[in-house]
Write a protein that holds these residues in place. Structure first.
Motif, PDB file in Angstrom:
ATOM      1  N   ARG A  60      -3.175  -1.872  -6.751  1.00 42.12           N
ATOM      2  CA  ARG A  60      -3.377  -1.076  -5.530  1.00 42.12           C
ATOM      3  C   ARG A  60      -2.165  -0.176  -5.309  1.00 42.12           C
ATOM      4  NH1 ARG A  60      -4.451  -4.607  -0.606  1.00 42.12           N
ATOM      5  NH2 ARG A  60      -6.004  -5.536  -1.991  1.00 42.12           N
ATOM      6  N   GLY A  61      -2.437   1.071  -4.948  1.00 46.04           N
ATOM      7  CA  GLY A  61      -1.367   2.036  -4.750  1.00 46.04           C
ATOM      8  C   GLY A  61      -0.954   2.775  -5.998  1.00 46.04           C
ATOM      9  N   HIS A  62      -1.514   2.410  -7.153  1.00 45.58           N
ATOM     10  CA  HIS A  62      -1.081   2.946  -8.438  1.00 45.58           C
ATOM     11  C   HIS A  62      -2.251   3.498  -9.236  1.00 45.58           C
ATOM     12  CE1 HIS A  62       2.038   0.027  -7.331  1.00 45.58           C
ATOM     13  NE2 HIS A  62       2.855   0.623  -8.166  1.00 45.58           N
ATOM     14  N   GLY A  63      -1.932   4.375 -10.185  1.00 42.34           N
ATOM     15  CA  GLY A  63      -2.920   4.851 -11.137  1.00 42.34           C
ATOM     16  C   GLY A  63      -4.154   5.414 -10.467  1.00 42.34           C
ATOM     17  N   ARG A  64      -5.315   4.910 -10.898  1.00 37.90           N
ATOM     18  CA  ARG A  64      -6.582   5.396 -10.362  1.00 37.90           C
ATOM     19  C   ARG A  64      -7.148   4.483  -9.280  1.00 37.90           C
ATOM     20  NH1 ARG A  64      -9.859   7.776 -15.667  1.00 37.90           N
ATOM     21  NH2 ARG A  64      -8.118   9.016 -16.485  1.00 37.90           N
ATOM     22  N   SER A  65      -6.394   3.486  -8.867  1.00 32.16           N
ATOM     23  CA  SER A  65      -6.845   2.597  -7.797  1.00 32.16           C
ATOM     24  C   SER A  65      -6.590   3.222  -6.425  1.00 32.16           C
ATOM     25  CB  SER A  65      -6.136   1.248  -7.901  1.00 32.16           C
ATOM     26  OG  SER A  65      -6.610   0.518  -9.020  1.00 32.16           O
ATOM     27  N   ALA A  66      -7.204   2.617  -5.399  1.00 32.74           N
ATOM     28  CA  ALA A  66      -7.027   3.106  -4.023  1.00 32.74           C
ATOM     29  C   ALA A  66      -5.559   3.077  -3.632  1.00 32.74           C
ATOM     30  CB  ALA A  66      -7.850   2.251  -3.072  1.00 32.74           C
ATOM     31  N   LYS A  67      -5.159   4.036  -2.798  1.00 32.49           N
ATOM     32  CA  LYS A  67      -3.746   4.213  -2.452  1.00 32.49           C
ATOM     33  C   LYS A  67      -3.562   4.329  -0.935  1.00 32.49           C
ATOM     34  CE  LYS A  67      -2.897   6.681  -6.778  1.00 32.49           C
ATOM     35  NZ  LYS A  67      -4.321   6.613  -7.217  1.00 32.49           N
ATOM     36  N   PRO A  68      -3.736   3.246  -0.208  1.00 34.73           N
ATOM     37  CA  PRO A  68      -3.447   3.309   1.233  1.00 34.73           C
ATOM     38  C   PRO A  68      -1.975   3.678   1.474  1.00 34.73           C
ATOM     39  CG  PRO A  68      -4.476   1.217   0.626  1.00 34.73           C
ATOM     40  CD  PRO A  68      -4.134   1.903  -0.640  1.00 34.73           C
ATOM     41  N   HIS A  69      -1.701   4.294   2.604  1.00 34.21           N
ATOM     42  CA  HIS A  69      -0.330   4.682   2.939  1.00 34.21           C
ATOM     43  C   HIS A  69       0.295   3.750   3.964  1.00 34.21           C
ATOM     44  CE1 HIS A  69      -0.840   9.149   1.517  1.00 34.21           C
ATOM     45  NE2 HIS A  69      -0.943   8.268   0.542  1.00 34.21           N
ATOM     46  N   GLU A  70      -0.377   2.642   4.290  1.00 29.71           N
ATOM     47  CA  GLU A  70       0.150   1.703   5.278  1.00 29.71           C
ATOM     48  C   GLU A  70       0.797   0.509   4.553  1.00 29.71           C
ATOM     49  OE1 GLU A  70      -3.246   2.422   5.169  1.00 29.71           O
ATOM     50  OE2 GLU A  70      -2.908   4.219   6.381  1.00 29.71           O
ATOM     51  N   PRO A  71       2.054   0.182   4.856  1.00 28.86           N
ATOM     52  CA  PRO A  71       2.697  -0.967   4.212  1.00 28.86           C
ATOM     53  C   PRO A  71       1.926  -2.270   4.362  1.00 28.86           C
ATOM     54  CG  PRO A  71       4.339   0.361   5.337  1.00 28.86           C
ATOM     55  CD  PRO A  71       2.993   0.922   5.720  1.00 28.86           C
ATOM     56  N   ALA A  72       1.144  -2.399   5.451  1.00 35.31           N
ATOM     57  CA  ALA A  72       0.377  -3.633   5.667  1.00 35.31           C
ATOM     58  C   ALA A  72      -0.652  -3.875   4.573  1.00 35.31           C
ATOM     59  CB  ALA A  72      -0.316  -3.582   7.029  1.00 35.31           C
ATOM     60  N   ALA A  73      -1.002  -2.835   3.824  1.00 38.17           N
ATOM     61  CA  ALA A  73      -1.987  -2.991   2.745  1.00 38.17           C
ATOM     62  C   ALA A  73      -1.377  -3.628   1.501  1.00 38.17           C
ATOM     63  CB  ALA A  73      -2.587  -1.639   2.385  1.00 38.17           C
ATOM     64  N   TYR A  74      -0.053  -3.796   1.500  1.00 38.31           N
ATOM     65  CA  TYR A  74       0.630  -4.243   0.291  1.00 38.31           C
ATOM     66  C   TYR A  74       1.443  -5.508   0.552  1.00 38.31           C
ATOM     67  CZ  TYR A  74      -0.513   0.512  -1.085  1.00 38.31           C
ATOM     68  OH  TYR A  74      -1.187   1.679  -1.346  1.00 38.31           O
ATOM     69  N   SER A  75       1.294  -6.446  -0.330  1.00 34.91           N
ATOM     70  CA  SER A  75       2.154  -7.634  -0.370  1.00 34.91           C
ATOM     71  C   SER A  75       2.014  -8.230  -1.757  1.00 34.91           C
ATOM     72  CB  SER A  75       1.751  -8.664   0.698  1.00 34.91           C
ATOM     73  OG  SER A  75       0.517  -9.277   0.358  1.00 34.91           O
ATOM     74  N   TRP A  76       2.963  -9.088  -2.107  1.00 32.77           N
ATOM     75  CA  TRP A  76       2.878  -9.764  -3.405  1.00 32.77           C
ATOM     76  C   TRP A  76       1.608 -10.607  -3.486  1.00 32.77           C
ATOM     77  CZ3 TRP A  76       5.898  -8.077  -7.082  1.00 32.77           C
ATOM     78  CH2 TRP A  76       7.154  -7.550  -6.774  1.00 32.77           C
ATOM     79  N   GLN A  77       1.300 -11.314  -2.409  1.00 35.76           N
ATOM     80  CA  GLN A  77       0.120 -12.166  -2.416  1.00 35.76           C
ATOM     81  C   GLN A  77      -1.163 -11.335  -2.509  1.00 35.76           C
ATOM     82  OE1 GLN A  77      -0.052 -15.299  -2.854  1.00 35.76           O
ATOM     83  NE2 GLN A  77       2.086 -15.890  -2.556  1.00 35.76           N
ATOM     84  N   ALA A  78      -1.172 -10.170  -1.874  1.00 32.46           N
ATOM     85  CA  ALA A  78      -2.349  -9.305  -1.962  1.00 32.46           C
ATOM     86  C   ALA A  78      -2.582  -8.862  -3.400  1.00 32.46           C
ATOM     87  CB  ALA A  78      -2.181  -8.090  -1.065  1.00 32.46           C
ATOM     88  N   MET A  79      -1.505  -8.494  -4.101  1.00 26.77           N
ATOM     89  CA  MET A  79      -1.654  -8.058  -5.487  1.00 26.77           C
ATOM     90  C   MET A  79      -2.067  -9.216  -6.393  1.00 26.77           C
ATOM     91  SD  MET A  79       1.199  -5.141  -6.176  1.00 26.77           S
ATOM     92  CE  MET A  79       1.110  -3.564  -5.326  1.00 26.77           C
ATOM     93  N   ALA A  80      -1.569 -10.421  -6.097  1.00 32.44           N
ATOM     94  CA  ALA A  80      -2.003 -11.587  -6.870  1.00 32.44           C
ATOM     95  C   ALA A  80      -3.487 -11.867  -6.627  1.00 32.44           C
ATOM     96  CB  ALA A  80      -1.151 -12.796  -6.513  1.00 32.44           C
TER      97      ALA A  80
END
Length: 265
Positions: A60-80
């Protein structure tokens, strides 16, 4: 590339190269993507030569995947959770997981929670996992990286500048990158003693983010360390990196699963 809707509804992109046997799933480092971390460096070609299925996820946030601009969309656990959702999408019973840098930390979390991981290979990390609980913040921290994504990058520190150059090279969404870096500003990894599956630790000899990799290997119950030429961005291009990864993943082969994957390239 193929897309799927992950656990919180974001559309993530992944690529599959068909083969027989247990799939090898790749998770790239921060700012990079499937092309930059795995295809352009020769890793995908080396793994495809084994005949195994290879799958690479754009985080998420990279390459061709969705790229939200809110930090709440990102965490280590979310990526796992995204990687585990990809396992569900693929439908396999076992996977060999490979991660580099950010992707190594994500892959450690996946392997700690998901019994479908048979073997784990991690690169671009070292004693920072033990001392900092993830990426080595003593070398470059999230604030440095966020500053490198701002403006023309002229305020980037020497250690953060290569990440800005990479962002420009892959045409990254720098606002999304800033959100990723804010969301990942935490300590995700705790005790490694319970991670009893076989692990390969790969570290570049000149990679400051993978310093003292022997300490990371010693903290894992069943780990093997291989050091290769190169710094953080170049170690993954080394033929020694490719050979060590192929040899490690070739161990304990199981009967082939014919025709895995529907998004072959």
């Amino acid at each position: 590339m193929t897309t799927f809707s992950t656990w919180d509804g974001l559309e993530l992109s992944y690529r599959v190269w068909e083969g027989d046997g247990i799939p090898i799933v790749l998770q790239h480092g921060v700012v990079a993507d499937t092309n930059a971390n795995w295809m352009g460096t020769g890793v995908v070609n080396a793994l495809r030569a084994t005949g195994r299925p290879v799958v690479s996820l754009d985080a998420r946030g990279h390459g061709r995947s969705a790229k939200p601009h809110e930090p709440a969309a990102y965490s280590w656990q979310a990526m796992a959770r995204d990687v585990r959702a990809l396992y569900d999408e693929l439908g396999g019973e076992q996977f060999d997981q490979v991660g580099y840098s950010m992707g190594a930390v994500v892959s450690l979390l996946v392997a700690g929670d998901d019994p479908r991981v048979r073997r784990l290979a991690i690169g671009g990390v070292g004693s920072g996992v033990v001392d900092c609980g993830g990426v080595d913040r003593r070398v470059v921290d999230a604030d440095d990286l966020r500053a490198a994504m701002a403006g023309d990058g002229s305020t980037a520190t020497a250690r953060a500048r290569p990440f800005r150059l990479l962002a420009d090279a892959v045409h990254a969404d720098r606002d999304a990158m800033a959100a990723v870096l804010a969301g990942l500003d935490e300590r995700p990894i705790g005790d490694l003693a319970d991670l009893t599956l076989p692990v390969l630790v790969l570290a570049g000899e000149d990679d400051p983010l993978a310093a003292e990799p022997e300490r990371l290997a010693a903290a894992l119950p069943d780990a093997h360390l291989v050091t290769v030429p190169g710094d953080h961005l170049m170690a993954v291009t080394s033929p020694d990196f490719h050979r060590a990864l192929v040899d490690f993943l070739a161990a304990e082969r199981v009967p082939a699963v014919q025709g895995f994957g529907s998004g072959a390239a």
